[in-house]
Design an enzyme around this catalytic site. Structure first.
Site: not given
Length: 274
Positions: A121-123
């Protein structure tokens, strides 16, 4: 471990740039025309047991050495014996490496990929990113420093064995100097990490003991090179460029002898601490 190359263009002869090089014109009033041989660069896709893992930009020489070294220093496998087979193929300007590894290594790789997927989701972030940038490494056994005589005229000797760089420039080198002070291996690449991975792979494929001599890198000494040197079990790492403070701290912490070889000054030993 068996290795098959599906295309003869993967050997070092094919990696040599075209003799005529690339045409250029000088940007001045004379506007002289000429030709220059340039360093080659290609994409290499690596898959383990049929699952794509990484795409690296490399120089197309000693690719099998690179695959072995990359697999070891990236902790995909714990030992070269865990690599059963490497098949290299070429498609246009790109290469692919199909690597067969031991079941236990493949299971660990899948677990690592599964853990990283949870952060998509945020890398790649947080703890996972820090663990990769600042990994837990084994501490090496104490080893003596290489004799000062083995560092004498080393820059000149390196220039004599860097065959690809003499043609094109723009290439880093990683070399191994044996116990007698002779340069016995030299691997070159556009990437400094790639060059060291190639050297580590070559050492493993030739069954040389990384502790019986020292490694040399012609590039900037980054922390990643310290990681790779410790994982490969080198006793000493010599850099032609000054290390960062973090490199010195990690080398001292893990008992890696770290030496900087300046242009016009005697070798500087940063690790062990003076």
């Amino acid at each position: 471990m068996s290795r098959r190359t599906a295309d003869p263009l993967t050997d070092d002869r094919a990696a040599a740039p075209a003799p005529d090089g690339y045409a250029y014109v000088e940007l001045d009033e004379a506007a002289h025309h000429g030709h220059a041989v340039l360093a080659e660069e290609c994409a290499l896709a690596i898959a383990y047991n049929g699952i794509s893992h990484a795409v690296m930009m490399v120089s197309p020489s000693a690719l099998e050495d690179f695959v072995v070294g990359f697999s070891l220093t990236s902790a995909v496998v714990a030992a070269a014996e865990d690599i059963y087979d490497i098949q290299l193929k070429r498609a246009g300007e790109a290469f692919s490496a199909e690597v067969q590894i031991a079941s236990r290594a493949f299971w660990a790789l899948k677990q690592q990929r599964r853990n990283l997927a949870g952060t998509s989701g945020c890398g790649l972030c947080g703890v996972e990113a820090l663990e990769q940038a600042l990994p837990q490494l084994d501490t090496l056994s104490l080893n003596p420093l290489p004799p000062a005589a083995h560092l004498a005229e080393l820059r000149t000797r390196i220039g004599q064995v860097q065959k690809l760089a003499r043609q094109s420039g723009a290439l880093h080198a990683a070399l191994f100097v044996d116990e007698s002070g002779e340069i016995v291996l030299c691997r070159e690449d556009i990437g400094r990490h790639n060059a060291l991975d190639k050297l580590i792979g070559a050492l493993n494929r030739e069954h040389r003991d990384a502790r019986r001599g020292f490694a040399v890198v012609t590039s900037r000494c980054s922390l990643e090179l310290i990681h790779k040197a410790v994982r490969a079990g080198f006793a000493s790492l010599v850099s032609l460029s000054a290390p960062t403070d973090l490199c010195v701290r990690w080398a001292r912490r893990h008992r890696l002898n770290l030496i900087h070889l300046p242009h016009h000054s005697p070798p500087r030993v940063y690790s062990p601490a003076p």
